[in-house]
Design a protein around this motif. Structure first.
Motif, mmCIF file in Angstrom:
data_model
loop_
_atom_site.group_PDB
_atom_site.id
_atom_site.type_symbol
_atom_site.label_atom_id
_atom_site.label_comp_id
_atom_site.label_asym_id
_atom_site.label_seq_id
_atom_site.Cartn_x
_atom_site.Cartn_y
_atom_site.Cartn_z
ATOM 1 N N LEU A 114 4.517 1.711 1.973
ATOM 2 C CA LEU A 114 5.731 1.948 1.191
ATOM 3 C C LEU A 114 6.351 3.310 1.517
ATOM 4 O O LEU A 114 7.575 3.452 1.530
ATOM 5 C CB LEU A 114 5.413 1.836 -0.299
ATOM 6 C CG LEU A 114 5.042 0.421 -0.774
ATOM 7 C CD1 LEU A 114 4.659 0.434 -2.243
ATOM 8 C CD2 LEU A 114 6.180 -0.553 -0.532
ATOM 9 N N ALA A 115 5.508 4.297 1.794
ATOM 10 C CA ALA A 115 6.024 5.608 2.198
ATOM 11 C C ALA A 115 6.760 5.493 3.531
ATOM 12 O O ALA A 115 7.814 6.117 3.728
ATOM 13 C CB ALA A 115 4.878 6.613 2.303
ATOM 14 N N GLU A 157 10.137 3.999 2.909
ATOM 15 C CA GLU A 157 11.018 4.993 2.306
ATOM 16 C C GLU A 157 11.506 5.997 3.348
ATOM 17 O O GLU A 157 12.684 6.362 3.378
ATOM 18 C CB GLU A 157 10.286 5.720 1.179
ATOM 19 C CG GLU A 157 11.169 6.677 0.395
ATOM 20 C CD GLU A 157 10.403 7.333 -0.753
ATOM 21 O OE1 GLU A 157 9.387 7.999 -0.474
ATOM 22 O OE2 GLU A 157 10.816 7.170 -1.915
ATOM 23 N N THR A 171 0.845 -1.189 0.000
ATOM 24 C CA THR A 171 0.000 0.000 0.000
ATOM 25 C C THR A 171 0.887 1.248 0.000
ATOM 26 O O THR A 171 2.032 1.204 0.457
ATOM 27 C CB THR A 171 -0.918 0.046 1.232
ATOM 28 O OG1 THR A 171 -0.126 0.219 2.416
ATOM 29 C CG2 THR A 171 -1.726 -1.246 1.366
ATOM 30 N N ALA A 172 0.341 2.339 -0.488
ATOM 31 C CA ALA A 172 1.113 3.577 -0.572
ATOM 32 C C ALA A 172 1.587 4.022 0.806
ATOM 33 O O ALA A 172 2.719 4.480 0.969
ATOM 34 C CB ALA A 172 0.257 4.666 -1.216
ATOM 35 N N GLU A 173 0.726 3.894 1.809
ATOM 36 C CA GLU A 173 1.077 4.307 3.174
ATOM 37 C C GLU A 173 2.264 3.507 3.702
ATOM 38 O O GLU A 173 3.206 4.069 4.274
ATOM 39 C CB GLU A 173 -0.137 4.112 4.090
ATOM 40 C CG GLU A 173 0.124 4.481 5.540
ATOM 41 C CD GLU A 173 -1.062 4.173 6.441
ATOM 42 O OE1 GLU A 173 -1.000 4.535 7.626
ATOM 43 O OE2 GLU A 173 -2.038 3.553 5.963
#
Length: 262
Positions: free
Chosen positions: A166-167, A170, A162-164
């Motif tokens: 993966l952010a 990072e 999910t974007a959350e």
């Protein structure tokens, strides 16, 4: 109305089970992804944000909730403690659904009681190699990345794509070569290939039961003769606890019957 705290796949299934048993159900999840997964159950109301004790008290104070069903993740200590505290304050019946553990017999399982201890043990076991393979989810990543014990190790993380999440990876300085963004369930064969592909020296896992995939992880690790650092479930004294959907339904039916009599 039955209020279900559903932090897992089986929690969502339990909510659907109660809905199909004739109850009005409202479910609390912590993400829009969790809300989307509940879309297959027509009629379920969803709250897609974290609720602290005070917010739970406000919710229970409306008088609409007949029973609170705690089906949060086995490691979500604060969630369960807040739920029990709120139920005691408002005198709403509480029932904990706790997924079962599986028998563990692999001789290279090393038990620890915290994420911090897992990082230290993984470093100790990986001293002849450098690749620590985390299967503990995204919420504890910061602990492992920040651990001084693991500062010279290569950390591989398997997380939801999910974007959350993966952010978060990072932001913690993890690069694509360290991230496996996949959703389970993972078969024994897939676990074996991933462990081999990333040259894993140590596997870190939680005792999340069969539905959490710990059985296939352990089988794969055993076949490859890899050590496993297993974070034991936190010791929580639940006010009421059962381990089957049927037992939850019996409890809910009993409360509903008492309410009708009164």
């Amino acid at each position: 109305m039955i209020f279900v705290i559903a932090g897992t796949e089986d929690g969502r299934e339990l909510a659907g089970f109660l809905l199909n048993s004739g109850f009005e159900v409202t479910v609390s999840v912590v993400s829009s992804y969790g809300k989307a997964l509940l879309g297959r159950y027509e009629g379920i109301k969803v709250i897609d944000r974290k609720l602290d004790e005070g917010e739970l008290v406000d919710l229970l104070s409306t008088g609409d909730v007949e029973v609170l069903v705690d089906a949060s993740h086995p490691y979500a200590v604060n969630v369960s403690q807040n739920a029990m505290a709120a139920c005691r304050r408002i005198r709403v019946p509480y029932i904990r659904y706790e997924r079962g553990s599986i028998p563990l017999s692999y001789e290279k399982i090393f038990h620890v009681d915290s994420y911090e201890a897992a990082a230290i043990k993984a470093a100790e076991l990986g001293k002849n190699g450098k690749n620590i393979f985390l299967t503990t989810g995204s919420r504890s990543l910061k602990i492992f990345v920040a651990s001084l014990a693991l500062r010279d190790y290569n950390i591989i993380v398997r997380v939801l794509p999910t974007a959350e999440v993966l952010a978060e990876c990072e932001n913690l300085g993890l690069t694509p070569k360290n991230i496996i963004a996949m959703q389970g369930p993972f078969s024994t064969e897939l676990n074996i290939e991933l462990f081999k592909q990333y040259k894993a020296d140590v596997i870190v896992s939680k005792d999340s039961g069969q539905i959490g995939g710990v059985d296939t992880k352990l089988t794969a690790a055993e076949k490859l003769k890899l050590p496993v650092v297993l974070i034991d479930r936190p010791a929580i004294h639940y006010d009421n606890v059962v381990s089957t959907f049927k037992d939850v339904l019996e409890f809910v039916n009993l409360i509903a019957k008492k309410i009708k009599i009164n």
